[in-house]
Design a protein around this motif. Structure first.
Motif, PDB file in Angstrom:
ATOM      1  N   PRO A  52      19.373  -2.956  63.719  1.00  0.00           N
ATOM      2  CA  PRO A  52      18.387  -1.397  63.670  1.00  0.00           C
ATOM      3  C   PRO A  52      18.126  -1.052  65.363  1.00  0.00           C
ATOM      4  O   PRO A  52      18.036  -1.834  65.949  1.00  0.00           O
ATOM      5  N   TRP A  53      18.251   0.135  65.519  1.00  0.00           N
ATOM      6  CA  TRP A  53      17.977   0.567  66.817  1.00  0.00           C
ATOM      7  C   TRP A  53      16.680   1.403  67.120  1.00  0.00           C
ATOM      8  O   TRP A  53      16.128   1.715  68.075  1.00  0.00           O
ATOM      9  N   SER A  54      16.588   2.587  66.073  1.00  0.00           N
ATOM     10  CA  SER A  54      15.652   3.573  66.232  1.00  0.00           C
ATOM     11  C   SER A  54      14.975   3.845  64.931  1.00  0.00           C
ATOM     12  O   SER A  54      15.478   3.849  63.783  1.00  0.00           O
ATOM     13  N   ILE A  55      13.729   4.387  64.880  1.00  0.00           N
ATOM     14  CA  ILE A  55      12.899   4.662  63.605  1.00  0.00           C
ATOM     15  C   ILE A  55      12.441   6.111  64.230  1.00  0.00           C
ATOM     16  O   ILE A  55      11.991   6.443  65.046  1.00  0.00           O
ATOM     17  N   ALA A  56      12.553   7.042  62.887  1.00  0.00           N
ATOM     18  CA  ALA A  56      11.983   8.261  62.983  1.00  0.00           C
ATOM     19  C   ALA A  56      11.519   8.737  61.852  1.00  0.00           C
ATOM     20  O   ALA A  56      11.819   8.127  60.814  1.00  0.00           O
ATOM     21  N   PHE A  57      10.491   9.366  61.767  1.00  0.00           N
ATOM     22  CA  PHE A  57       9.796  10.062  60.623  1.00  0.00           C
ATOM     23  C   PHE A  57      10.311  11.287  60.076  1.00  0.00           C
ATOM     24  O   PHE A  57      10.057  12.290  60.899  1.00  0.00           O
ATOM     25  N   HIS A  58      10.442  11.453  58.683  1.00  0.00           N
ATOM     26  CA  HIS A  58      10.669  12.838  58.198  1.00  0.00           C
ATOM     27  C   HIS A  58       9.514  12.909  57.376  1.00  0.00           C
ATOM     28  O   HIS A  58       9.348  12.463  56.162  1.00  0.00           O
ATOM     29  N   GLY A  59       8.401  13.790  58.089  1.00  0.00           N
ATOM     30  CA  GLY A  59       7.195  14.061  57.083  1.00  0.00           C
ATOM     31  C   GLY A  59       6.471  12.491  56.942  1.00  0.00           C
ATOM     32  O   GLY A  59       6.297  12.007  58.052  1.00  0.00           O
ATOM     33  N   THR A  61       8.046   9.975  55.513  1.00  0.00           N
ATOM     34  CA  THR A  61       9.361   8.912  55.284  1.00  0.00           C
ATOM     35  C   THR A  61       9.955   8.339  56.563  1.00  0.00           C
ATOM     36  O   THR A  61      10.253   9.184  57.252  1.00  0.00           O
ATOM     37  N   ALA A  62      10.167   7.056  56.478  1.00  0.00           N
ATOM     38  CA  ALA A  62      10.762   6.600  57.769  1.00  0.00           C
ATOM     39  C   ALA A  62      12.171   6.503  57.485  1.00  0.00           C
ATOM     40  O   ALA A  62      12.764   5.987  56.406  1.00  0.00           O
ATOM     41  N   LEU A  63      12.958   6.708  58.676  1.00  0.00           N
ATOM     42  CA  LEU A  63      14.205   6.745  58.606  1.00  0.00           C
ATOM     43  C   LEU A  63      14.700   5.819  59.792  1.00  0.00           C
ATOM     44  O   LEU A  63      14.220   5.714  61.033  1.00  0.00           O
ATOM     45  N   VAL A  64      15.941   4.947  59.686  1.00  0.00           N
ATOM     46  CA  VAL A  64      16.124   3.908  60.579  1.00  0.00           C
ATOM     47  C   VAL A  64      17.646   4.058  60.920  1.00  0.00           C
ATOM     48  O   VAL A  64      18.563   4.355  60.138  1.00  0.00           O
ATOM     49  N   SER A  65      18.063   4.057  62.355  1.00  0.00           N
ATOM     50  CA  SER A  65      19.522   3.856  62.577  1.00  0.00           C
ATOM     51  C   SER A  65      19.984   2.271  62.705  1.00  0.00           C
ATOM     52  O   SER A  65      19.250   1.673  63.111  1.00  0.00           O
ATOM     53  N   GLU A  66      21.042   2.259  62.183  1.00  0.00           N
ATOM     54  CA  GLU A  66      21.722   0.887  62.379  1.00  0.00           C
ATOM     55  C   GLU A  66      22.812   1.048  63.417  1.00  0.00           C
ATOM     56  O   GLU A  66      24.046   1.685  63.147  1.00  0.00           O
ATOM     57  N   ARG A  71      24.939   3.602  60.037  1.00  0.00           N
ATOM     58  CA  ARG A  71      24.078   4.058  58.681  1.00  0.00           C
ATOM     59  C   ARG A  71      22.901   4.580  59.177  1.00  0.00           C
ATOM     60  O   ARG A  71      22.137   4.116  60.163  1.00  0.00           O
ATOM     61  N   ILE A  72      22.356   5.551  58.247  1.00  0.00           N
ATOM     62  CA  ILE A  72      20.989   6.009  58.377  1.00  0.00           C
ATOM     63  C   ILE A  72      20.177   5.695  57.395  1.00  0.00           C
ATOM     64  O   ILE A  72      20.799   5.727  56.029  1.00  0.00           O
ATOM     65  N   VAL A  73      19.259   4.823  57.178  1.00  0.00           N
ATOM     66  CA  VAL A  73      18.607   4.141  56.170  1.00  0.00           C
ATOM     67  C   VAL A  73      17.211   4.593  55.939  1.00  0.00           C
ATOM     68  O   VAL A  73      16.538   4.810  56.877  1.00  0.00           O
ATOM     69  N   GLU A  74      17.001   5.145  54.914  1.00  0.00           N
ATOM     70  CA  GLU A  74      15.626   5.483  54.397  1.00  0.00           C
ATOM     71  C   GLU A  74      14.830   4.305  53.896  1.00  0.00           C
ATOM     72  O   GLU A  74      15.551   3.525  53.114  1.00  0.00           O
ATOM     73  N   GLY A  94      30.087  -3.270  72.217  1.00  0.00           N
ATOM     74  CA  GLY A  94      28.940  -3.881  73.077  1.00  0.00           C
ATOM     75  C   GLY A  94      27.521  -3.243  72.749  1.00  0.00           C
ATOM     76  O   GLY A  94      27.299  -3.273  71.692  1.00  0.00           O
ATOM     77  N   GLU A  95      26.888  -2.594  73.630  1.00  0.00           N
ATOM     78  CA  GLU A  95      25.480  -2.167  73.314  1.00  0.00           C
ATOM     79  C   GLU A  95      25.831  -0.607  72.779  1.00  0.00           C
ATOM     80  O   GLU A  95      24.659   0.107  72.624  1.00  0.00           O
ATOM     81  N   GLY A  96      26.763  -0.220  72.862  1.00  0.00           N
ATOM     82  CA  GLY A  96      27.101   1.421  72.056  1.00  0.00           C
ATOM     83  C   GLY A  96      27.078   1.243  70.650  1.00  0.00           C
ATOM     84  O   GLY A  96      27.294   0.304  69.785  1.00  0.00           O
ATOM     85  N   GLY A  97      26.975   2.587  69.937  1.00  0.00           N
ATOM     86  CA  GLY A  97      26.917   2.554  68.597  1.00  0.00           C
ATOM     87  C   GLY A  97      25.959   3.615  68.228  1.00  0.00           C
ATOM     88  O   GLY A  97      25.844   4.746  68.824  1.00  0.00           O
ATOM     89  N   LEU A  98      25.567   3.767  67.038  1.00  0.00           N
ATOM     90  CA  LEU A  98      24.413   4.488  66.565  1.00  0.00           C
ATOM     91  C   LEU A  98      23.311   4.164  67.340  1.00  0.00           C
ATOM     92  O   LEU A  98      22.632   3.128  66.832  1.00  0.00           O
ATOM     93  N   LEU A  99      22.547   5.095  68.104  1.00  0.00           N
ATOM     94  CA  LEU A  99      21.390   4.624  68.732  1.00  0.00           C
ATOM     95  C   LEU A  99      20.305   5.292  68.434  1.00  0.00           C
ATOM     96  O   LEU A  99      19.794   5.311  67.153  1.00  0.00           O
ATOM     97  N   GLY A 100      19.507   6.203  69.205  1.00  0.00           N
ATOM     98  CA  GLY A 100      18.497   6.752  69.011  1.00  0.00           C
ATOM     99  C   GLY A 100      18.568   8.181  67.869  1.00  0.00           C
ATOM    100  O   GLY A 100      19.501   8.666  67.840  1.00  0.00           O
ATOM    101  N   ILE A 101      17.487   8.160  67.192  1.00  0.00           N
ATOM    102  CA  ILE A 101      17.487   9.306  66.243  1.00  0.00           C
ATOM    103  C   ILE A 101      15.777  10.016  66.277  1.00  0.00           C
ATOM    104  O   ILE A 101      14.965   9.430  66.831  1.00  0.00           O
TER     105      ILE A 101
END
Length: 354
Positions: A52-59, A61-66, A71-74, A94-101
């Protein structure tokens, strides 16, 4: 000055057991639904996440990027995880991929490494908690420099409503000093990727420059912006970000006291730090550290000092965010190929009333 002061030892014991998992939508619990936990108590919100790389809140509810799965995970009730969607075009290396949300006005914004570039896209969030989905993407910004390392990748909306993004030098050191190139910069843009009024360089998204690999940004209640940054071999940094300022890379690293460059307010040896995501709450900056495996607490009224917490208790730490209920959520990052995963890694930790 750095001191070590772990959170409650009881909390550390609690966090090691999945029996202490809270409702993952803890922010959504009804007021008065449960007594407040002791200050500093740590519990596990969710586990078994994949790089996992980043957490963001929708209201609430937490969402996480992998990073590697795209994937975006709820995060649902009692730590249940559910795939909201997979970002097409993510090309992890390497260090690249799905990063910040980031989430803004019903849209999910995602910064990710594609084939030959980093880009930012936004997706309408459809459905309701427990049934969230991603609508069709719109490109916000494409063509950002990419490499297997130094991709930056943190995005966040500032108190001015603008979208900020950290961009690493992608291995091109000289580019960090060239304001005509987006590598090694912190960018400021409108939510649809346009140059907003007030940027320091006419017609440019560049907000600050001379960065190597910044991965954390946050603002205090007065609107002051802070950023964490990976150094090369000498110093990692915490910077106060000002429009148009030059933070020195690759000409200087750490506190140099040289005209024309803005020095960090605090620096650490890379083996003790490698700072990634940051959050600000209750008068403190909290910095998640990878190699150092600590959560560093920096008081806003004494920026040259810090306290180390969670010292090597949970391994590599990638992100720190303030949840809607005021708790601090910390994301571990032991499954990214550089860590030593424990059973259940990776996980989200919740620090009550930090």
């Amino acid at each position: 000055m750095t001191t070590r002061h772990p959170f409650l030892r009881l909390a550390a014991v609690l966090a090691l057991s999945t029996s202490t998992v809270l409702t993952a939508c803890t922010p959504g619990l009804a007021e008065g639904a449960a007594p407040s936990p002791p200050r500093g108590e740590i519990s596990t919100v969710a586990d078994n996440l994949d790089a996992p790389w980043s957490i963001a809140f929708h209201g609430r509810t937490a969402l996480v990027s992998e990073r590697d799965t795209g994937r975006i995970v709820e995060i649902g009730d009692r730590g249940a995880t559910r795939e909201v969607g997979v970002i097409d075009g993510v090309a992890p290396r390497g260090e690249g991929g799905l990063l910040g949300i980031a989430v803004h006005r019903g849209f999910l914004y995602a910064y990710y490494t594609a084939s030959g570039e980093n880009r930012i896209e936004r997706f309408p969030l459809t459905g309701t908690p427990g049934r969230l989905g991603l609508g069709r993407p719109t490109t916000v910004l494409a063509g950002l420099p990419a490499a297997s390392f130094h991709n930056g990748g943190r995005i966040a909306f500032g108190p001015d409503g603008m979208l900020y993004a950290t961009v690493g030098d992608a291995g091109n050191r000289a580019a960090a000093q060239d304001v005509a190139v987006l590598a090694g910069k912190i960018l400021r843009m409108t939510p649809d990727g346009k140059v907003p009024r007030g940027n320091p360089f006419a017609g440019s998204l560049v907000y600050s420059y001379g960065h190597r690999n910044p991965q954390g940004i946050a603002w205090d209640t007065r609107g002051t912006m802070y950023a964490s940054e990976f150094g090369q071999d000498t110093w990692d940094e915490l910077n106060v970000i000002k429009a148009g300022a030059n933070y020195g890379w690759p000409e200087v690293e750490g506190i140099a006291n040289r005209d024309g460059f803005t020095d960090p307010v605090q620096q650490w040896r890379p083996a003790e730090a490698s700072p990634s995501g940051i959050a600000i709450t209750r008068g403190n900056i909290y910095i998640a550290n990878l190699r150092g495996q600590v959560l560093r607490q920096v008081p806003l009224d004494r920026l040259s000092t810090s306290t180390e917490r969670l010292v090597r208790e949970y391994g590599r730490l990638r992100d720190a965010v303030v949840a809607p209920d005021g708790s601090l959520w910390v994301l571990t990052n032991n499954t990214d190929g550089r860590g030593d995963p424990n059973p259940g890694d990776d996980r989200i930790l919740r620090v009550a009333r930090p």
